[in-house]
Design a protein around this motif. Structure first.
Motif, PDB file in Angstrom:
ATOM      1  N   ARG A 165       0.752  -1.091   0.000  1.00  0.00           N
ATOM      2  CA  ARG A 165       0.053  -0.113  -0.111  1.00  0.00           C
ATOM      3  C   ARG A 165       0.784   1.276   0.105  1.00  0.00           C
ATOM      4  O   ARG A 165       1.982   1.263   0.782  1.00  0.00           O
ATOM      5  N   TRP A 166       0.546   2.021  -0.816  1.00  0.00           N
ATOM      6  CA  TRP A 166       1.258   3.484  -0.584  1.00  0.00           C
ATOM      7  C   TRP A 166       0.865   4.052   0.578  1.00  0.00           C
ATOM      8  O   TRP A 166      -0.418   4.265   0.892  1.00  0.00           O
ATOM      9  N   GLY A 167       1.826   4.349   1.604  1.00  0.00           N
ATOM     10  CA  GLY A 167       1.630   5.128   2.635  1.00  0.00           C
ATOM     11  C   GLY A 167       2.149   4.523   3.926  1.00  0.00           C
ATOM     12  O   GLY A 167       2.253   5.072   5.057  1.00  0.00           O
ATOM     13  N   MET A 172       7.467  -1.979  -0.067  1.00  0.00           N
ATOM     14  CA  MET A 172       7.635  -0.645   0.455  1.00  0.00           C
ATOM     15  C   MET A 172       7.464   0.385  -0.825  1.00  0.00           C
ATOM     16  O   MET A 172       8.146   0.422  -1.943  1.00  0.00           O
ATOM     17  N   ASP A 173       6.557   1.424  -0.702  1.00  0.00           N
ATOM     18  CA  ASP A 173       6.478   2.379  -1.505  1.00  0.00           C
ATOM     19  C   ASP A 173       7.323   3.386  -1.350  1.00  0.00           C
ATOM     20  O   ASP A 173       7.965   3.459  -0.218  1.00  0.00           O
ATOM     21  N   ILE A 174       7.239   4.473  -1.937  1.00  0.00           N
ATOM     22  CA  ILE A 174       8.247   5.523  -1.729  1.00  0.00           C
ATOM     23  C   ILE A 174       8.527   6.114  -0.270  1.00  0.00           C
ATOM     24  O   ILE A 174       9.447   6.794  -0.315  1.00  0.00           O
ATOM     25  N   ASN A 204      10.166  -1.143  -9.872  1.00  0.00           N
ATOM     26  CA  ASN A 204      10.866   0.010 -10.581  1.00  0.00           C
ATOM     27  C   ASN A 204       9.469   0.872 -11.059  1.00  0.00           C
ATOM     28  O   ASN A 204       8.684   0.332 -11.828  1.00  0.00           O
ATOM     29  N   ASP A 205       9.480   2.211 -10.785  1.00  0.00           N
ATOM     30  CA  ASP A 205       8.269   2.816 -10.862  1.00  0.00           C
ATOM     31  C   ASP A 205       8.517   4.237 -11.683  1.00  0.00           C
ATOM     32  O   ASP A 205       9.870   4.648 -11.890  1.00  0.00           O
ATOM     33  N   MET A 206       7.631   4.968 -12.053  1.00  0.00           N
ATOM     34  CA  MET A 206       7.501   6.289 -12.769  1.00  0.00           C
ATOM     35  C   MET A 206       8.611   6.043 -13.900  1.00  0.00           C
ATOM     36  O   MET A 206       9.190   7.137 -14.280  1.00  0.00           O
ATOM     37  N   SER A 254       8.480  -4.074 -13.293  1.00  0.00           N
ATOM     38  CA  SER A 254       8.678  -2.645 -13.739  1.00  0.00           C
ATOM     39  C   SER A 254       7.223  -2.244 -13.939  1.00  0.00           C
ATOM     40  O   SER A 254       6.188  -2.754 -14.348  1.00  0.00           O
ATOM     41  N   ARG A 255       6.942  -0.827 -13.930  1.00  0.00           N
ATOM     42  CA  ARG A 255       5.637  -0.364 -14.477  1.00  0.00           C
ATOM     43  C   ARG A 255       5.826  -0.214 -16.071  1.00  0.00           C
ATOM     44  O   ARG A 255       4.998  -0.699 -16.840  1.00  0.00           O
ATOM     45  N   SER A 256       6.899   0.635 -16.620  1.00  0.00           N
ATOM     46  CA  SER A 256       6.679   0.739 -17.944  1.00  0.00           C
ATOM     47  C   SER A 256       7.731  -0.308 -18.769  1.00  0.00           C
ATOM     48  O   SER A 256       8.628  -0.766 -18.021  1.00  0.00           O
ATOM     49  N   ILE A 299       6.344  -7.249 -15.060  1.00  0.00           N
ATOM     50  CA  ILE A 299       5.564  -6.047 -15.114  1.00  0.00           C
ATOM     51  C   ILE A 299       4.545  -6.144 -13.949  1.00  0.00           C
ATOM     52  O   ILE A 299       3.772  -7.264 -13.805  1.00  0.00           O
ATOM     53  N   TRP A 300       3.972  -5.065 -13.390  1.00  0.00           N
ATOM     54  CA  TRP A 300       2.573  -5.022 -13.013  1.00  0.00           C
ATOM     55  C   TRP A 300       1.867  -3.920 -13.723  1.00  0.00           C
ATOM     56  O   TRP A 300       2.460  -3.193 -14.604  1.00  0.00           O
ATOM     57  N   THR A 301       0.720  -3.969 -13.765  1.00  0.00           N
ATOM     58  CA  THR A 301      -0.121  -3.610 -15.034  1.00  0.00           C
ATOM     59  C   THR A 301      -0.708  -1.911 -14.425  1.00  0.00           C
ATOM     60  O   THR A 301      -1.412  -1.431 -15.111  1.00  0.00           O
ATOM     61  N   GLY A 302       0.136  -1.432 -13.415  1.00  0.00           N
ATOM     62  CA  GLY A 302      -0.173   0.047 -13.098  1.00  0.00           C
ATOM     63  C   GLY A 302      -1.481   0.405 -12.353  1.00  0.00           C
ATOM     64  O   GLY A 302      -1.898  -0.469 -11.835  1.00  0.00           O
ATOM     65  N   ASP A 303      -1.575   1.817 -12.354  1.00  0.00           N
ATOM     66  CA  ASP A 303      -2.779   2.163 -11.480  1.00  0.00           C
ATOM     67  C   ASP A 303      -4.077   1.811 -12.066  1.00  0.00           C
ATOM     68  O   ASP A 303      -4.880   2.760 -12.556  1.00  0.00           O
ATOM     69  N   ASN A 304      -4.552   0.491 -11.996  1.00  0.00           N
ATOM     70  CA  ASN A 304      -6.066   0.226 -11.983  1.00  0.00           C
ATOM     71  C   ASN A 304      -6.869   0.850 -11.071  1.00  0.00           C
ATOM     72  O   ASN A 304      -6.402   1.535 -10.202  1.00  0.00           O
ATOM     73  N   GLY A 333      -7.802  -3.485  -6.519  1.00  0.00           N
ATOM     74  CA  GLY A 333      -7.796  -2.000  -7.374  1.00  0.00           C
ATOM     75  C   GLY A 333      -6.842  -1.145  -6.526  1.00  0.00           C
ATOM     76  O   GLY A 333      -6.896  -0.839  -5.365  1.00  0.00           O
ATOM     77  N   PHE A 334      -6.053  -0.412  -7.419  1.00  0.00           N
ATOM     78  CA  PHE A 334      -5.264   0.574  -6.764  1.00  0.00           C
ATOM     79  C   PHE A 334      -6.073   1.845  -6.312  1.00  0.00           C
ATOM     80  O   PHE A 334      -6.159   2.311  -5.281  1.00  0.00           O
ATOM     81  N   GLY A 335      -6.587   2.298  -7.483  1.00  0.00           N
ATOM     82  CA  GLY A 335      -7.484   3.726  -7.243  1.00  0.00           C
ATOM     83  C   GLY A 335      -8.794   3.277  -6.894  1.00  0.00           C
ATOM     84  O   GLY A 335      -9.345   2.314  -7.008  1.00  0.00           O
ATOM     85  N   ASN A 347      -1.619  -7.297  -3.434  1.00  0.00           N
ATOM     86  CA  ASN A 347      -2.787  -6.531  -3.148  1.00  0.00           C
ATOM     87  C   ASN A 347      -2.212  -5.138  -3.114  1.00  0.00           C
ATOM     88  O   ASN A 347      -1.239  -5.205  -2.101  1.00  0.00           O
ATOM     89  N   HIS A 348      -2.284  -4.242  -3.678  1.00  0.00           N
ATOM     90  CA  HIS A 348      -1.745  -2.846  -3.734  1.00  0.00           C
ATOM     91  C   HIS A 348      -2.752  -1.646  -3.642  1.00  0.00           C
ATOM     92  O   HIS A 348      -3.766  -1.854  -4.545  1.00  0.00           O
ATOM     93  N   SER A 349      -2.774  -0.637  -3.166  1.00  0.00           N
ATOM     94  CA  SER A 349      -3.598   0.477  -3.004  1.00  0.00           C
ATOM     95  C   SER A 349      -3.040   1.788  -3.024  1.00  0.00           C
ATOM     96  O   SER A 349      -1.874   1.861  -2.394  1.00  0.00           O
TER      97      SER A 349
END
Ligand code: NOJ
Length: 669
Positions: free
Chosen positions: A168-170, A196-198, A306-308, A402-404, A415-420, A451-453, A476-478
């Protein structure tokens, strides 16, 4: 049969590893125009299907829409979107004639697949500098396998990466991570990884740790490992501009950041504020950036995301100047539509294509404008890490996704499929995207489960996890702005435990099939059409998938459903798993069936005459007892189990395969 054609002066992407002669002339199939850039056009028969494109919107059959390869940080994957985070330029036209095409072109490429003109497939780009590979074969599946061989072996993760991961981001402090661990262990829900997110970084600086929250980090990594949990930190593309920050200082000194035309370092705002981008297309800079992963592997870390790395740009310095100018011009609010002018300019600040013309890479001494190689950035950031891992520990596997991405990156990571979003439609999109990604070489992949968002619901998380049981990456990521969605956030945890236990019960089979697919350049997820090409219903069924050689899945993807209709192209054994607690079996005949599926159940359809190995569940992958496996399926069936230590790279050892026979939990003769 593969033919390679070279047009103009293509940029070397290293997507293809197979050596091949260039063909003279033009492909026999379709028409090529080299006026005003490049275009390839061919007509499609009414019933032709188009497969491929990897990470792309919509269905398995890509026909009827326009897709644009242009790696984009866009978190709103609505149905109308033409571009996502990856650029996977491989398609197969399947029908009376089967032919595959790989357009090895690193910038924006447009696939108009019967969108403008119903029967016309048109692929076009701005510059006629590319390699085109034309692959003929007896079936789309055969073409895909030839293609996969041509681009080289897919990335193989360590076995622990087949466990379940929570993210989870946060999460900010050690206490936050311990809380997640407790939430899972206390409820006996298996868990192998916490991401671990940012926020673990100091001011979002790559390869640093927040000084206040993560003192004694190696001890903390160890503490988690003692509980069977690996911490998997994120790495972002942008390097913060800050005096005294070593990565920044060294990158500037060595000239390893992307540059503007005047030679100054390009400046883009991302999470840390203003950053520079490491010039990962430059081999020296790539080696240098990859070298930094050491900082974390030295402290016991064994995996990263790897993100962004599209790369995402919130705004550039130039963009900000332009925006300020528009603000000034419209400051009296007396011009025509000043609010619209300001609003439009503000919207255009982020991920602005104009920024791609403002910076350059240095490749073999030559300056290359980013715009011309845009789709290679994420690929090369991940390659930087992959190449670094080879130096750090050549015989050890690291988790990396990676994201991209671009084709070629599949050799270095998943890869993971990003911000669904927490939408039921995105559960279905996840399902449909998997085989397309596999066709393009990306085997280690999965979506943000739950779901992320947007705020999720308990049933959506459960149903999505039930699909995630089968995706190699099960995480599981959000988003930090959404409702918390760890498995213990919804009251009673029993259903969650049972779903995730089912994953662990199936790990011996899923890992074995993954390894076979990777080692043989094959698919782990196949569309039904690849297995039952003569069956017209199967060919058009997109909400069921084949896994490996034994299994079909048919996840539930609608809210409040108690089950779903499933099409069986042959007689199959339905096995419903409920974690370790129960298994229910029934043989179903070919045809359409309504199958009831409770929220805690995971149905698996075993093909006629086959069986799968099943373990007792465990809290971690390492704890699975693979010496005592139960075979479930048809009587007399055998299964060739691939198993290795899950860490080293001795893949070809014949001892890794053993034949299991004597299906134990047979239902009928
Ligand atoms: C964007 C990523 O897609 C998402 O997964 C992550 O949580 C945020 N960046 C913050 O790092």
């Amino acid at each position: 049969m593969i033919r390679k054609y070279v047009f103009g002066k293509p940029f070397e992407t290293d997507a293809v590893v197979m050596e091949m002669e260039n063909r003279d002339g033009l492909p026999e199939f379709g028409e090529i125009s080299l006026e005003n850039g490049f275009s390839f056009t061919c007509t499609m028969e009414k019933d032709d299907i188009v497969y491929g494109l990897g990470e792309a919107n919509r269905g398995i059959n890509k026909r009827g829409f326009c897709y644009i390869s242009d790696c984009t940080d866009d978190p709103n994957h609505t149905e109308d979107k033409n571009s996502l985070y990856g650029a996977h330029n491989f398609i197969v036209l399947a029908g009376k004639k089967n032919v595959g095409f790989f357009f090895d072109y690193p910038s924006k490429l447009i696939f108009d697949i019967g969108y403008t003109d119903l029967d016309v497939l048109k692929v076009s780009c701005e510059k006629a500098d590319l390699k085109l590979y034309v692959i003929e074969g007896e079936s789309p599946y055969d073409i895909v396998k030839q293609f996969r061989k041509m681009i080289g072996r897919s990335y193989i993760p360590p076995k622990f990466a087949f466990g379940f991961g929570q993210s989870r981001w946060g999460y900010k402090t050690k206490e936050d991570y311990r809380k997640v661990r407790e939430g899972y262990r206390k409820n006996r829900i298996p868990l192998d990884m916490i991401y671990m997110d940012i926020d673990y970084m100091q001011d979002y600086k790559d390869f640093t740790l927040n000084e206040e929250n993560f003192s004694d980090f190696p001890e903390f990594v160890q503490e988690m490992k003692e509980d069977g949990i690996r911490l998997i930190p994120i790495i972002d593309a942008g390097v913060k501009i800050e005096k005294g920050y070593e990565v920044y200082e060294e990158g500037v000194e060595k000239g390893y950041f992307c540059k503007r035309a005047d030679g100054s370092n390009f400046v883009a705002a991302v999470w840390p504020g203003y950053t520079h981008f490491p010039d990962v297309l430059n081999a020296d800079a790539r080696k240098w950036f990859g070298g930094w992963y050491h900082v974390l592997t030295d402290q016991g870390i064994e995996g990263f995301w790897n993100d962004m790395n599209e790369p995402a740009i919130f705004y550039s310095e130039e963009g900000m100047e332009e925006f300020k100018a528009v603000l000034r011009e419209n400051s009296t609010m007396e011009e025509e539509n000043p609010a619209v002018a300001i609003g439009d300019k503000m919207q255009a600040l982020s991920n602005n294509p104009a920024d791609h013309t403002r910076f350059y890479h240095t490749v073999n001494g030559e300056k290359i404008c980013h715009k011309d190689v845009h789709n290679l950035f994420g690929y090369n950031m991940t390659r930087a890490a992959g190449e670094a891992f080879e130096r750090i520990a050549p015989d050890k596997r690291f988790l990396m996704f990676s994201r991209s991405s671009y084709i070629g990156m599949h050799r270095y990571g998943g890869i993971w499929t990003g911000d669904n979003k927490s939408w039921w439609s995105h559960l279905l999109l996840n399902l449909k995207m998997m085989p397309s990604l596999n066709m393009c070489g990306f085997l280690y992949t999965g979506a943000d489960l739950g779901g992320f968002g947007a705020d999720t619901t308990r049933d959506l998380v459960l149903r999505w996890l039930a699909l995630g049981v089968f995706t190699p990456l099960m995480r599981n990521h959000s988003d930090l702005r959404t409702r918390e969605q760890e498995c213990y956030q919804f009251g009673d945890t029993e259903d969650f435990r049972q779903i995730i236990e089912t994953r662990y019960r199936l790990v011996p089979y899923l890992y074995s099939e993954y390894m076979k697919a990777a080692l043989n350049d094959d698919l782990y997820f196949k569309p039904m059409a690849f297995v039952y090409p003569e069956d017209e219903i199967a060919v058009r069924t997109e909400d069921q998938l084949m896994i490996g050689n034994e299994v079909m899945i048919a996840p539930v993807y609608t809210q409040n459903a108690k089950g779903r209709f499933v099409y069986l192209p042959e007689r199959m054994m339905l096995v419903k798993f409920t974690g370790d607690s129960a298994v229910y079996q029934e043989v179903l005949e070919k045809g359409i069936h309504y199958v009831e599926v409770a929220l805690n159940e995971v149905p698996v359809f075993i093909r006629e005459g086959k069986c799968i190995p099943v373990a007792a569940s465990a809290q971690t992958v390492a704890e699975l007892d693979t010496k005592h496996l139960t075979l479930m399926g048809f009587d007399g069936a055998e299964y060739a189990l691939y198993e290795d230590d899950g860490v080293s790279k001795d893949y070809e050892n014949p001892e890794n395969i053993r034949t299991l026979s004597g299906a134990l939990l047979l239902f009928e003769k």
